[in-house]
Design an enzyme around this catalytic site. Sequence first.
Site, PDB file in Angstrom:
ATOM      1  CB  SER A   8      39.234  21.154  37.029  1.00 48.11           C
ATOM      2  OG  SER A   8      38.268  21.827  35.979  1.00 48.11           O
ATOM      3  CG  HIS A  33      38.502  20.773  40.972  1.00 49.71           C
ATOM      4  ND1 HIS A  33      38.090  20.541  42.215  1.00 49.71           N
ATOM      5  CD2 HIS A  33      38.303  21.189  40.158  1.00 49.71           C
ATOM      6  CE1 HIS A  33      38.117  21.763  42.218  1.00 49.71           C
ATOM      7  NE2 HIS A  33      37.478  22.856  40.821  1.00 49.71           N
ATOM      8  CG  ASP A  35      34.915  23.020  38.824  1.00 48.29           C
ATOM      9  OD1 ASP A  35      35.415  23.430  40.080  1.00 48.29           O
ATOM     10  OD2 ASP A  35      35.601  23.124  37.976  1.00 48.29           O
ATOM     11  CG  MET A  37      30.092  26.453  37.511  1.00 47.14           C
ATOM     12  SD  MET A  37      30.763  27.076  36.948  1.00 47.14           S
ATOM     13  CE  MET A  37      32.402  26.646  36.830  1.00 47.14           C
ATOM     14  CG  HIS A  66      34.399  24.010  42.693  1.00 52.27           C
ATOM     15  ND1 HIS A  66      35.122  25.119  42.761  1.00 52.27           N
ATOM     16  CD2 HIS A  66      33.710  24.886  44.104  1.00 52.27           C
ATOM     17  CE1 HIS A  66      35.226  26.409  42.598  1.00 52.27           C
ATOM     18  NE2 HIS A  66      34.542  26.062  43.714  1.00 52.27           N
ATOM     19  CG  MET A  68      31.927  27.241  41.876  1.00 48.46           C
ATOM     20  SD  MET A  68      32.578  27.091  40.540  1.00 48.46           S
ATOM     21  CE  MET A  68      32.770  25.455  40.420  1.00 48.46           C
ATOM     22  CG  MET A 137      37.061  30.706  44.432  1.00 50.55           C
ATOM     23  SD  MET A 137      37.909  28.698  42.890  1.00 50.55           S
ATOM     24  CE  MET A 137      37.544  28.829  42.029  1.00 50.55           C
ATOM     25  N   GLY A 142      33.483  30.447  37.390  1.00 52.11           N
ATOM     26  CA  GLY A 142      32.555  30.240  36.674  1.00 52.11           C
ATOM     27  C   GLY A 142      33.113  29.848  35.228  1.00 52.11           C
ATOM     28  N   GLY A 144      36.551  28.180  32.973  1.00 53.74           N
ATOM     29  CA  GLY A 144      38.246  27.908  33.008  1.00 53.74           C
ATOM     30  C   GLY A 144      39.450  28.442  32.377  1.00 53.74           C
ATOM     31  N   GLY A 145      39.905  28.678  32.657  1.00 57.47           N
ATOM     32  CA  GLY A 145      41.284  29.224  31.865  1.00 57.47           C
ATOM     33  C   GLY A 145      41.262  30.875  32.057  1.00 57.47           C
ATOM     34  CG  ASP A 175      39.971  26.161  41.694  1.00 62.26           C
ATOM     35  OD1 ASP A 175      40.210  26.075  39.945  1.00 62.26           O
ATOM     36  OD2 ASP A 175      38.418  25.544  41.603  1.00 62.26           O
ATOM     37  N   GLY A 176      42.242  27.793  39.999  1.00 62.45           N
ATOM     38  CA  GLY A 176      42.234  28.547  39.366  1.00 62.45           C
ATOM     39  C   GLY A 176      43.438  29.642  38.942  1.00 62.45           C
ATOM     40  N   GLY A 177      43.952  29.644  37.498  1.00 62.12           N
ATOM     41  CA  GLY A 177      44.900  29.971  36.506  1.00 62.12           C
ATOM     42  C   GLY A 177      46.196  28.862  37.012  1.00 62.12           C
ATOM     43  N   GLY A 197      42.745  22.722  35.104  1.00 55.78           N
ATOM     44  CA  GLY A 197      42.662  22.552  34.288  1.00 55.78           C
ATOM     45  C   GLY A 197      43.114  22.981  33.444  1.00 55.78           C
TER      46      GLY A 197
HETATM   47  C1  DX5 Z   1      36.444  27.792  38.150  1.00 58.26           C
HETATM   48  C2  DX5 Z   1      36.631  26.110  38.473  1.00 58.26           C
HETATM   49  C3  DX5 Z   1      37.420  25.911  37.606  1.00 58.26           C
HETATM   50  C4  DX5 Z   1      38.620  25.890  36.729  1.00 58.26           C
HETATM   51  C5  DX5 Z   1      39.740  25.955  36.495  1.00 58.26           C
HETATM   52  O1  DX5 Z   1      35.505  28.451  38.369  1.00 58.26           O
HETATM   53  O2  DX5 Z   1      36.264  26.195  39.579  1.00 58.26           O
HETATM   54  O3  DX5 Z   1      38.574  24.652  38.846  1.00 58.26           O
HETATM   55  O4  DX5 Z   1      38.147  24.862  36.395  1.00 58.26           O
HETATM   56  O5  DX5 Z   1      40.050  26.065  35.552  1.00 58.26           O
HETATM   57  P1  DX5 Z   1      41.928  26.969  35.293  1.00 58.26           P
HETATM   58  O6  DX5 Z   1      42.497  26.067  35.723  1.00 58.26           O
HETATM   59  O7  DX5 Z   1      41.769  26.609  33.831  1.00 58.26           O
HETATM   60  O8  DX5 Z   1      41.821  28.251  36.275  1.00 58.26           O
HETATM   61 ZN    ZN Z   2      36.642  24.666  40.870  1.00 54.32          ZN
END
Ligand code: DX5
Ligand code: ZN
Length: 221
Positions: A8, A33, A35, A37, A66, A68, A137, A142, A144-145, A175-177, A197
């Site tokens: 990401s 990927h 994102d 937003m 993706h 959002m 998700m 919203g 990363g990290g 996706d996420g963590g 990400g």
């Molecule tokens: C969060 C995004 C993710 C994000 C993931 O809203 O949809 O794609 O970049 O980041 P990590 O892998 O750091 O959780």
């Molecule tokens: Zn995403």
Amino acid sequence: MTVRIAPSILSADFARLGDEIAMCSAGGADMIHIDVMDGQFVPNLTFGAKVIETVRKLTTLPLDVHLMVVEPEKYFDAFDDAGASIITIHVETAPHLHRQLHRIKEVGCLAGAVMNPATPLETVREVALDLDLLLIMSVNPGFGGQTFIPTSVGKVERARRMLDEAGSRAMLEVDGGVGRDTIGTLRRAGADTFVAGNAIFSASDPRGEIGTLRRSCAVTE
Ligand code: DX5
Ligand code: ZN
């Protein structure tokens, strides 16, 4: 079974975007990927068609977009023109999910649906055969990290069962963590496509980390 790793770019260094994308390709990433937003559906603003167009020029890898955003259908044409390969929309923003998924296919992209951690899987059961990708998700979208929400593993297991029962061949993405500590469990639960990400871009060897994530899946096969 196929495993796809989708870095990401939300966590990339945008001053060095070309190098970051080249690093992803060299590391063996399967898709990029992106994102999008809007500051309404999620409390953050990122990028639009212009950045997708820029990334498109930097790589031949599929672009996994993706969305959002509220009223995502407003952007399907622009994102397709910009070079998106997959467009994924949140069920929370899609009151006419069936129509919206087919509209994505009409513009020429693969169609994905995604849901927030609190949204039940039932919201996609009736369109299982219309999906090219189902994204679960594992954080609230919203940023990363963020920290992985552990109940997502059970949701992935149930999603795998639901897709199999329906006879759907959709990719099952998380996706996420996602990182070294979580990816093996998610693979065993039935996911095949992994967004990462922070785990990649904050690693001491980002390029090598893509292979490490893939190997962490392989040992669980
Ligand atoms: C969060 C995004 C993710 C994000 C993931 O809203 O949809 O794609 O970049 O980041 P990590 O892998 O750091 O959780
Ligand atoms: Zn995403």
